[in-house]
Design a protein around this motif. Structure first.
Motif, PDB file in Angstrom:
ATOM      1  N   ALA A 172      42.458  32.186  48.128  1.00 24.25           N
ATOM      2  CA  ALA A 172      40.999  32.109  48.184  1.00 24.25           C
ATOM      3  C   ALA A 172      40.384  33.461  47.851  1.00 24.25           C
ATOM      4  O   ALA A 172      39.347  33.540  47.173  1.00 24.25           O
ATOM      5  CB  ALA A 172      40.554  31.651  49.571  1.00 24.25           C
ATOM      6  N   LEU A 173      41.003  34.545  48.310  1.00 25.22           N
ATOM      7  CA  LEU A 173      40.546  35.888  47.970  1.00 25.22           C
ATOM      8  C   LEU A 173      40.614  36.113  46.460  1.00 25.22           C
ATOM      9  O   LEU A 173      39.660  36.629  45.846  1.00 25.22           O
ATOM     10  CB  LEU A 173      41.406  36.917  48.707  1.00 25.22           C
ATOM     11  CG  LEU A 173      41.237  38.395  48.317  1.00 25.22           C
ATOM     12  CD1 LEU A 173      39.806  38.848  48.556  1.00 25.22           C
ATOM     13  CD2 LEU A 173      42.217  39.259  49.092  1.00 25.22           C
ATOM     14  N   LEU A 174      41.715  35.720  45.864  1.00 23.99           N
ATOM     15  CA  LEU A 174      41.882  35.858  44.417  1.00 23.99           C
ATOM     16  C   LEU A 174      40.826  35.031  43.676  1.00 23.99           C
ATOM     17  O   LEU A 174      40.233  35.488  42.684  1.00 23.99           O
ATOM     18  CB  LEU A 174      43.298  35.422  44.022  1.00 23.99           C
ATOM     19  CG  LEU A 174      43.696  35.537  42.552  1.00 23.99           C
ATOM     20  CD1 LEU A 174      43.598  36.980  42.077  1.00 23.99           C
ATOM     21  CD2 LEU A 174      45.110  34.994  42.350  1.00 23.99           C
ATOM     22  N   ARG A 175      40.581  33.826  44.160  1.00 29.08           N
ATOM     23  CA  ARG A 175      39.578  32.951  43.545  1.00 29.08           C
ATOM     24  C   ARG A 175      38.183  33.567  43.633  1.00 29.08           C
ATOM     25  O   ARG A 175      37.424  33.559  42.656  1.00 29.08           O
ATOM     26  CB  ARG A 175      39.606  31.595  44.251  1.00 29.08           C
ATOM     27  CG  ARG A 175      38.676  30.544  43.672  1.00 29.08           C
ATOM     28  CD  ARG A 175      38.874  29.225  44.384  1.00 29.08           C
ATOM     29  NE  ARG A 175      38.565  29.306  45.802  1.00 29.08           N
ATOM     30  CZ  ARG A 175      39.323  28.831  46.774  1.00 29.08           C
ATOM     31  NH1 ARG A 175      40.465  28.238  46.503  1.00 29.08           N
ATOM     32  NH2 ARG A 175      38.954  28.948  48.034  1.00 29.08           N
ATOM     33  N   ARG A 176      37.846  34.141  44.778  1.00 29.44           N
ATOM     34  CA  ARG A 176      36.533  34.758  44.938  1.00 29.44           C
ATOM     35  C   ARG A 176      36.386  35.989  44.040  1.00 29.44           C
ATOM     36  O   ARG A 176      35.309  36.246  43.489  1.00 29.44           O
ATOM     37  CB  ARG A 176      36.302  35.136  46.406  1.00 29.44           C
ATOM     38  CG  ARG A 176      36.035  33.946  47.301  1.00 29.44           C
ATOM     39  CD  ARG A 176      35.541  34.368  48.669  1.00 29.44           C
ATOM     40  NE  ARG A 176      36.574  34.894  49.526  1.00 29.44           N
ATOM     41  CZ  ARG A 176      37.296  34.146  50.371  1.00 29.44           C
ATOM     42  NH1 ARG A 176      37.092  32.836  50.433  1.00 29.44           N
ATOM     43  NH2 ARG A 176      38.215  34.700  51.152  1.00 29.44           N
ATOM     44  N   ALA A 177      37.454  36.770  43.911  1.00 28.81           N
ATOM     45  CA  ALA A 177      37.398  37.953  43.053  1.00 28.81           C
ATOM     46  C   ALA A 177      37.159  37.552  41.603  1.00 28.81           C
ATOM     47  O   ALA A 177      36.351  38.175  40.892  1.00 28.81           O
ATOM     48  CB  ALA A 177      38.693  38.758  43.188  1.00 28.81           C
ATOM     49  N   ARG A 178      37.842  36.521  41.157  1.00 28.66           N
ATOM     50  CA  ARG A 178      37.642  36.051  39.790  1.00 28.66           C
ATOM     51  C   ARG A 178      36.219  35.554  39.574  1.00 28.66           C
ATOM     52  O   ARG A 178      35.593  35.828  38.543  1.00 28.66           O
ATOM     53  CB  ARG A 178      38.648  34.942  39.477  1.00 28.66           C
ATOM     54  CG  ARG A 178      40.067  35.446  39.232  1.00 28.66           C
ATOM     55  CD  ARG A 178      41.048  34.308  39.060  1.00 28.66           C
ATOM     56  NE  ARG A 178      42.343  34.784  38.582  1.00 28.66           N
ATOM     57  CZ  ARG A 178      43.488  34.127  38.761  1.00 28.66           C
ATOM     58  NH1 ARG A 178      43.490  32.978  39.411  1.00 28.66           N
ATOM     59  NH2 ARG A 178      44.615  34.619  38.288  1.00 28.66           N
ATOM     60  N   ALA A 179      35.698  34.819  40.554  1.00 32.61           N
ATOM     61  CA  ALA A 179      34.333  34.300  40.427  1.00 32.61           C
ATOM     62  C   ALA A 179      33.318  35.437  40.375  1.00 32.61           C
ATOM     63  O   ALA A 179      32.350  35.393  39.600  1.00 32.61           O
ATOM     64  CB  ALA A 179      34.017  33.360  41.591  1.00 32.61           C
ATOM     65  N   ALA A 180      33.524  36.479  41.184  1.00 31.25           N
ATOM     66  CA  ALA A 180      32.599  37.611  41.197  1.00 31.25           C
ATOM     67  C   ALA A 180      32.599  38.349  39.869  1.00 31.25           C
ATOM     68  O   ALA A 180      31.597  38.968  39.489  1.00 31.25           O
ATOM     69  CB  ALA A 180      32.966  38.565  42.327  1.00 31.25           C
ATOM     70  N   LEU A 181      33.702  38.270  39.140  1.00 29.54           N
ATOM     71  CA  LEU A 181      33.812  38.897  37.822  1.00 29.54           C
ATOM     72  C   LEU A 181      33.462  37.921  36.697  1.00 29.54           C
ATOM     73  O   LEU A 181      33.654  38.232  35.523  1.00 29.54           O
ATOM     74  CB  LEU A 181      35.230  39.432  37.616  1.00 29.54           C
ATOM     75  CG  LEU A 181      35.591  40.671  38.438  1.00 29.54           C
ATOM     76  CD1 LEU A 181      37.090  40.904  38.443  1.00 29.54           C
ATOM     77  CD2 LEU A 181      34.855  41.903  37.903  1.00 29.54           C
ATOM     78  N   ASP A 182      32.957  36.743  37.081  1.00 33.45           N
ATOM     79  CA  ASP A 182      32.577  35.703  36.107  1.00 33.45           C
ATOM     80  C   ASP A 182      33.753  35.253  35.260  1.00 33.45           C
ATOM     81  O   ASP A 182      33.595  34.904  34.079  1.00 33.45           O
ATOM     82  CB  ASP A 182      31.438  36.196  35.195  1.00 33.45           C
ATOM     83  CG  ASP A 182      30.176  36.521  35.982  1.00 33.45           C
ATOM     84  OD1 ASP A 182      29.857  35.754  36.915  1.00 33.45           O
ATOM     85  OD2 ASP A 182      29.516  37.523  35.673  1.00 33.45           O
ATOM     86  N   LEU A 183      34.922  35.244  35.863  1.00 31.71           N
ATOM     87  CA  LEU A 183      36.114  34.750  35.180  1.00 31.71           C
ATOM     88  C   LEU A 183      36.336  33.290  35.546  1.00 31.71           C
ATOM     89  O   LEU A 183      36.140  32.895  36.696  1.00 31.71           O
ATOM     90  CB  LEU A 183      37.347  35.566  35.589  1.00 31.71           C
ATOM     91  CG  LEU A 183      37.309  37.059  35.264  1.00 31.71           C
ATOM     92  CD1 LEU A 183      38.505  37.765  35.906  1.00 31.71           C
ATOM     93  CD2 LEU A 183      37.312  37.280  33.758  1.00 31.71           C
ATOM     94  N   ALA A 184      36.749  32.487  34.606  1.00 31.01           N
ATOM     95  CA  ALA A 184      37.045  31.092  34.880  1.00 31.01           C
ATOM     96  C   ALA A 184      38.226  31.004  35.835  1.00 31.01           C
ATOM     97  O   ALA A 184      39.128  31.857  35.805  1.00 31.01           O
ATOM     98  CB  ALA A 184      37.362  30.352  33.584  1.00 31.01           C
ATOM     99  N   PRO A 185      38.247  29.978  36.703  1.00 25.96           N
ATOM    100  CA  PRO A 185      39.345  29.862  37.687  1.00 25.96           C
ATOM    101  C   PRO A 185      40.725  29.874  37.060  1.00 25.96           C
ATOM    102  O   PRO A 185      41.677  30.381  37.650  1.00 25.96           O
ATOM    103  CB  PRO A 185      39.050  28.516  38.368  1.00 25.96           C
ATOM    104  CG  PRO A 185      37.582  28.323  38.204  1.00 25.96           C
ATOM    105  CD  PRO A 185      37.227  28.918  36.870  1.00 25.96           C
TER     106      PRO A 185
END
Length: 460
Positions: A172-185
């Motif tokens: 979940a941490l990894l998913r949130r970091a990607r979202a904050a960087l506007d990276l697709a899941p």
């Protein structure tokens, strides 16, 4: 076809697993689900809920069975999930409130309350592992039971690398970091995650050859959108130079966490009241799955409430609640183990589960269970090499793993003194005398801990 057995089959989260099974895109080929539990009333309630739930998934041809006979339920199992709570949620309430009475943090998996939970759970986990090794030696075992690191380590005494521990907080941490960087899941790339269960750090997130994590750590606005930053502060996370697992809130802001928990009902008290009401109603509901869904929503919204402002305590982000949790992690592992669909995951595995037996985290014991990135396939979970641990991170991990080792030895030999050493040397303990008084109180109030440690004194 696949037989999945769940030890702790009367537990509240079982429908989450069934939902993941019924909506999965994976090649699961599941034919049989066996729920195993010693609580016949809860087992009957969960059978009713799952039966109701499966009515909406007629395409899933699944044989559902329930039993209170552990060995019988494990026969023929290909995968075994272990999700138990010895002593029930009432035991958690005692763990937490007793710690608070002695001015220590009352949190299920962290600190002295977490060690109390471990003391009453390790002997049970060992018995489960021994039975699995005897009845279903070729099965893969996935441990959900907290505290996941030390419980998985106890089960490895019988099962070795055929048992792994899972938790959804790192992914979940990894998913949130990607979202904050506007990276697709599904963005390809690599990452470096280092730690133990409920104690770890995301140290890099590489996309197209560039580590994007420094960009996130230096952007206060983006960093502030993360739950971890809301718990621990953007300034501190920038200073750490890595994204900490949300449970590090209890270490980095220990005073604030203790004050917040002391000022309100504990998570255990909330769940005890909610679950008592839920299971009482469940047997009278025509559609128990709908009741379960409503109850789950309230439960999820209150997760880690002590880390939020009082007005937001039960207002966790909807998007965060709706994301896949530990059941998704478990199904990814299950599919990779059984059906040759390799996965990249963060799991609790052995420190030396490497081709050459070299430790993934030098400085930690070889038999330590750690939480790191792994490639998972039909041959098991294979942790990949990571950068060396920084001194402050290694010191904290080493202190926790020493406490784990003492608890494992204490329960194996019935030794109160070893458990007292674990309590007295934990990083969140500031008085050995207070810690000893607390452990005595646990022995007096919780029979399972008293028995595990062969408590040497008469009860008052």
């Amino acid at each position: 076809m696949t037989h999945l057995a769940i030890i702790g089959g009367g537990g509240f989260r079982i429908p989450l697993i069934v939902h993941a099974l019924t909506t999965s895109h994976r090649t699961l080929r599941l034919s049989r689900l066996t729920l195993i539990d010693v609580d016949d009333d809860r087992l009957a309630a969960m059978r009713a809920i799952v039966t109701d739930q499966l009515r909406s998934s007629p395409h899933l041809d699944l044989e559902l069975t329930t039993t209170n006979d552990l060995a019988a339920g494990l026969i023929g199992a290909d995968v075994i999930f272990v999700a138990v709570r010895p002593g029930g949620v009432e035991g958690r309430v005692i763990d937490e409130l007793t710690a608070l009475e002695h001015d220590f943090l009352g949190q299920e998996t962290v600190g002295v309350a977490g060690m109390a939970y471990a003391l009453r759970t390790i002997p049970v986990a060992r018995k489960f592992a021994a039975t699995i090794a005897d009845v279903a030696p070729d099965a893969w075992t996935i441990n959900f039971t907290n505290p996941a690191g030390v419980i998985t380590q106890a089960m490895r005494e019988h099962l070795g690398p055929r048992v792994v521990g899972i938790c959804d907080t790192p992914i979940a941490l990894l998913r949130r970091a990607r979202a904050a960087l506007d990276l697709a899941p599904a963005t390809s790339g690599s990452f470096d995650y280092l730690g133990l269960n409920h104690l770890g750090w995301l140290r890099s997130l590489v996309v197209d050859g560039t580590d994007r994590l420094p960009e996130l750590l230096s952007d206060e606005a983006r960093l502030g959108t993360l739950e971890e930053a809301q718990l621990m502060g953007t300034q501190w996370i920038s200073r750490v130079g890595a994204l900490p697992n949300e449970y590090l809130f209890y270490y980095y802001r220990h005073r604030e966490a203790l004050a917040a928990i002391s000022a309100s009902e504990t998570r255990g008290q909330f769940l005890a009241a909610q679950q008592h009401h839920f299971y009482e109603l469940c047997t009278h509901e025509e559609h128990p799955y709908e009741l379960w869904n409503r109850t789950r929503a309230a439960r999820d919204a209150s997760y880690m409430a002590e880390g939020r402002a009082p007005e937001d305590r039960y207002a966790r982000e909807t998007a965060e609640i709706e994301q896949g949790g530990y059941q998704e992690v478990a199904l990814d592992a299950m599919t990779a183990f059984l059906h040759d669909e390799p996965a990249t995951m963060i799991l609790n595995v052995g420190n030396t589960d490497t081709p050459d037996g070299a430790p993934v985290i030098p400085g930690l014991p070889n038999d330590a269970v750690i939480e790191v990135g792994c490639h998972v396939d039909t041959g098991g979970a294979h942790p990949w090499p990571i950068a060396p641990a920084r001194g402050d991170m290694l010191a904290l991990m080493l202190a926790i793993k020493e406490c784990d080792a003492l608890l494992l030895s204490a329960t194996k030999h019935g030794d109160y003194e070893l458990a007292a050493r674990a309590f007295g040397t934990h990083p969140l303990v500031d008085s050995v005398d207070a810690a000893d008084a607390l452990l005595t109180a646990y022995c007096e109030r919780i029979p399972a801990i008293r028995e595990a440690l062969s408590y040497p004194h008469p009860l008052p």
